[in-house]
Design an enzyme around this catalytic site. Structure first.
Site, mmCIF file in Angstrom:
data_model
loop_
_atom_site.group_PDB
_atom_site.id
_atom_site.type_symbol
_atom_site.label_atom_id
_atom_site.label_comp_id
_atom_site.label_asym_id
_atom_site.label_seq_id
_atom_site.Cartn_x
_atom_site.Cartn_y
_atom_site.Cartn_z
ATOM 1 N N HIS A 2 -7.364 -5.957 0.573
ATOM 2 C CA HIS A 2 -6.173 -5.159 0.873
ATOM 3 C C HIS A 2 -5.451 -5.629 2.140
ATOM 4 O O HIS A 2 -4.470 -5.024 2.548
ATOM 5 C CB HIS A 2 -6.603 -3.689 1.049
ATOM 6 N N ASP A 40 -10.022 -5.572 -3.531
ATOM 7 C CA ASP A 40 -9.414 -4.535 -2.695
ATOM 8 C C ASP A 40 -10.333 -3.322 -2.632
ATOM 9 O O ASP A 40 -10.719 -2.759 -3.667
ATOM 10 C CB ASP A 40 -8.063 -4.142 -3.307
ATOM 11 N N SER A 61 0.836 -1.197 0.000
ATOM 12 C CA SER A 61 0.000 0.000 0.000
ATOM 13 C C SER A 61 0.878 1.257 0.000
ATOM 14 O O SER A 61 1.636 1.484 -0.942
ATOM 15 C CB SER A 61 -0.954 -0.045 1.199
#
Length: 280
Positions: free
Chosen positions: A258, A225, A149
């Site tokens: 995620h 995600d 991320s």
């Protein structure tokens, strides 16, 4: 440079430890974790740096990713820094989860009041490697970098800007085009100031068009995600790779989100990817 041992435990025949030191770059105490695989004391190993995402600490990856068994098997030293300076008490530093504490974005801030302390790029690329190479059984100069991320953004930018210092790069669900998404606009606008021309040096999709990485880059992205469409923009990275002739293995995975469950599912591939390129 003096290092304080916060904790050390045996794990998979090696040692997992958490350490702290007084950082010149941030002007604060910084923490980091290191996994040293078995046998490294007799034969130093390459170092693989992991950059974590928003709200994470130096321990998050080591605890949640399921990476240590694979690092032990491949003979890799794993290093994970914290995600920002802490405890400065700057105005707005703790007002939101996606800016300030736990959200350093792996850049060197240019705007006040962040400029003197929020220097995570210089910390990760200069100060921390020097400390690791002086105090742990690693082979100087044999480094890889990866992240998740915000940390995936950091890994891509660091690899692209320092291809002579990092032999391997990969990322999980990275923020690929931060100048064009809310997380990046918030962070860059505050850390770097309103002049958007100053932002381009910290955007992997823009950097890649100017200075592609000499080896292939691995990116894994979950298609479930929750941040895919609004924050991550892997298609921008893909377009830049095509334009620049960058070798990019961008894998899309149906059903994955995620979280660290996603990372756990593909961490073995990433450790093998780096081990091959780092020559373990």
């Amino acid at each position: 440079m003096s290092v304080t041992v916060r904790s050390e435990q045996a794990c998979f025949g090696g040692t997992i430890g958490v350490y702290s030191h007084a950082s010149r770059e941030t002007g604060t105490e910084m923490r980091f974790s290191v996994f040293v695989p078995p046998g490294a004391a007799a034969r130093p190993r390459p170092a693989l740096y992991f950059l974590a995402g928003l709200t994470c600490t130096e321990e998050t990856f080591m605890i949640k990713a399921g990476a240590l068994r694979h690092a032990a098997d491949h003979g890799l030293v794993l290093v994970a820094p914290d995600t920002s300076p802490r405890g400065l008490g700057l105005p707005g530093e703790d007002d939101s989860w996606d800016f300030g504490t736990g959200a350093g974005f792996y850049l060197d801030a240019e705007a006040e009041p962040w400029r003197p302390h929020y220097r995570m790029y210089s910390y990760v690329t200069r100060e921390l490697p020097a400390l690791i190479e002086a105090g742990f059984p690693v082979q100087a100069g044999r480094r890889g970098v990866f992240g998740h991320s915000m940390g995936g953004h950091g890994a891509l930018v660091i690899g692209l800007r320092n291809s002579e210092a990092y032999r391997s790069v990969s990322a999980f669900a990275p923020i690929c085009n931060p100048v064009a998404v809310p997380w990046g606009e918030k962070a860059f606008g505050n850390y770097l100031g309103p002049d958007r021309s100053r932002w381009t040096a910290w955007d992997a999709s823009l950097l890649m068009r100017q200075r592609p990485f000499p080896d292939s880059i691995l990116v894994d992205q979950g298609m479930k995600d929750q941040f895919l469409d609004t924050q991550l923009r892997p298609e921008a990275l893909e377009a830049s790779a095509a334009a620049a002739g960058q070798k990019l293995m961008l894998r899309r995975h149906e059903g994955y989100d995620h979280s660290y469950w996603f990372i756990q599912s593909f961490i073995a591939d990433h450790l093998a990817w780096h081990a091959e390129r780092l020559g373990t």
